[in-house]
Enzyme design. Structure first.
Site, mmCIF file in Angstrom:
data_model
loop_
_atom_site.group_PDB
_atom_site.id
_atom_site.type_symbol
_atom_site.label_atom_id
_atom_site.label_comp_id
_atom_site.label_asym_id
_atom_site.label_seq_id
_atom_site.Cartn_x
_atom_site.Cartn_y
_atom_site.Cartn_z
ATOM 1 N N GLU A 26 -8.172 4.448 2.951
ATOM 2 C CA GLU A 26 -6.630 3.966 3.708
ATOM 3 C C GLU A 26 -6.392 2.924 3.902
ATOM 4 O O GLU A 26 -6.243 2.485 5.237
ATOM 5 C CB GLU A 26 -5.671 5.235 4.740
ATOM 6 C CG GLU A 26 -5.170 6.563 3.514
ATOM 7 C CD GLU A 26 -4.431 6.723 4.161
ATOM 8 O OE1 GLU A 26 -3.801 7.533 4.955
ATOM 9 O OE2 GLU A 26 -4.242 8.204 3.095
ATOM 10 N N GLU A 81 -5.733 12.853 -4.237
ATOM 11 C CA GLU A 81 -4.716 14.005 -4.009
ATOM 12 C C GLU A 81 -3.894 14.426 -4.022
ATOM 13 O O GLU A 81 -2.689 14.304 -4.260
ATOM 14 C CB GLU A 81 -4.548 13.244 -1.955
ATOM 15 C CG GLU A 81 -6.482 12.934 -1.691
ATOM 16 C CD GLU A 81 -5.594 12.409 -0.351
ATOM 17 O OE1 GLU A 81 -4.745 12.393 0.487
ATOM 18 O OE2 GLU A 81 -6.967 12.244 0.141
#
Ligand code: 9MR
Length: 368
Positions: free
Chosen positions: A160, A265
């Site tokens: 991220e 995810e």
């Protein structure tokens, strides 16, 4: 056929059956052209560490052939205090997954969240120096990667680092080192274990701008002759957005850069979006109820059907790209343990995964 021949025929049959159905008997994983993975929670890892046999662990072994720790291998749990590493829980998890023949991925070496305060700051809370951060990154990454060498197939090296508008996230790492913090992280990981797969992982890949920046990171590392194996698309999505095409575009973009992709995810929230909630205190209760329409654990059949169809559509797209997709991983085993029950609104009841609250595979998983 004499007795000896018939015994050897039976043995051959048994071997063939085991090979056809995988070591852990038939389940969802056996019907997939890529690895099917699941994130393993702290509670489940605690059961593993204590040798408890549970329905959850059985379900994982039967249905998945890839695992990742949902939380146990992040910076905070592995090095809560500078210089004090705690590998106990992670070791129990990794030994268990290796024993059960699952591809084990490490999550995560460098992430701005679940990062202990000491990592990027000085005694008075100010940002630490460039040299100090590089030193801490090198020590953490090399100690952790070396510790799991040969037991973990690959790592999410950086998580991220890019915002939805394509700019770099203003994390402490970025503020201190600029975008090159990413390059250093990959360098340290590769030096510690040259055989280990190295991945960049992020969410929100419906944003073409974000994907462009991620693709430029891949190009930059490759142009320096550095190793990067792939890009992980987290795929925390909703029942009504984003579009499948936006993710398919992302996959094509990254594959064109010469790397693999993974769905790392995945979950599909069925709850109303909580963004844009008013801060007006008096409306809080009304909003909470509206935001949690099915609190008793029973999703109306028509919504469950819609959820199953949405999962099936995405898996059809993944299958089209099976040659480039390393694994598809769901972020948790059953609805009861999903992070989405508490984010962004605490105390909701979401239904985002493949297994119900009473630990049954949802019937539509057969169509994935
Ligand atoms: O699912 C994880 C949750 O239990 C933790 O509280 C949270 C801490 O920040 O992290 C969650 O997992 C995140 C993952 O590590 C990175 N991508 C987003 C995931 C969901 O927030």
């Amino acid at each position: 056929m004499n007795k000896k021949q018939s015994i050897s025929t039976l043995t051959a049959l048994a071997v063939a059956t085991t090979m056809a159905f995988g070591a852990n008997s038939t389940g969802l994983k056996d019907n997939m052209p890529f690895k099917l993975g699941v994130a393993v929670s702290n509670a489940q890892i605690n059961d593993i560490a204590n040798g408890r046999k549970t329905q959850a662990l059985d379900l994982i072994k039967r249905n998945f052939n890839q695992v990742v720790a949902e939380n146990a291998m992040k910076d905070q749990p592995l090095q809560p205090i500078e210089g004090h590493f705690d590998f106990d829980a992670a070791d129990a998890f990794v030994d268990w997954s290796n024993k059960n023949g699952m591809k084990t991925m490490g999550h995560v070496l460098l992430w701005h969240s679940q990062l202990p305060g000491w990592f990027t700051r000085g005694d008075n809370g100010e940002l630490c120096s460039r040299e100090k951060l590089l030193d801490r990154m090198e020590n953490h990454i090399k100690t952790v990667v070396t510790h799991f060498k040969g037991r973990v197939a690959g790592w999410d090296v950086v998580n991220e680092a890019v915002e939805g508008d394509g700019s770099y996230r203003r994390s402490d790492f970025y503020k201190i080192l600029g975008e090159e913090f990413i390059d250093y992280a990959f360098k340290f990981a590769h030096e510690a274990d040259p055989d280990c797969e190295l991945w960049y992982n992020d969410y929100g890949n419906e944003s073409a701008k974000k994907n462009e920046t991620i693709a430029s990171i891949v190009r930059r590392l490759k142009s320096k002759g550095m190793r990067i194996d792939g890009v992980g698309l987290q795929t925390h999505i909703r029942i009504d957005s984003p579009s499948i095409e936006s993710y398919e575009n992302a996959i094509n973009l990254f594959v064109a850069e010469g790397v693999k992709v993974a769905i790392t995810e995945m979950d599909i929230s069925v709850l109303p979006s909580a963004w844009g909630l008013t801060a007006e205190v008096s409306t809080k209760v009304e909003y909470r109820e509206k935001l949690n329409p099915w609190p008793d654990g029973n999703l109306p059949p028509e919504v469950d059907k819609q959820l199953g169809e949405r999962y099936a559509e995405w898996f059809r797209m993944f299958r089209r790209h099976a040659a480039s997709i390393d694994r598809v991983t769901v972020w948790g085993l059953s609805d009861s343990s999903s992070w989405l029950n508490d984010f962004p609104v605490p105390g909701r009841t979401d239904y985002p995964l493949l297994v119900t609250r009473d630990m049954k595979l949802k019937p539509w998983t057969k169509s994935l």
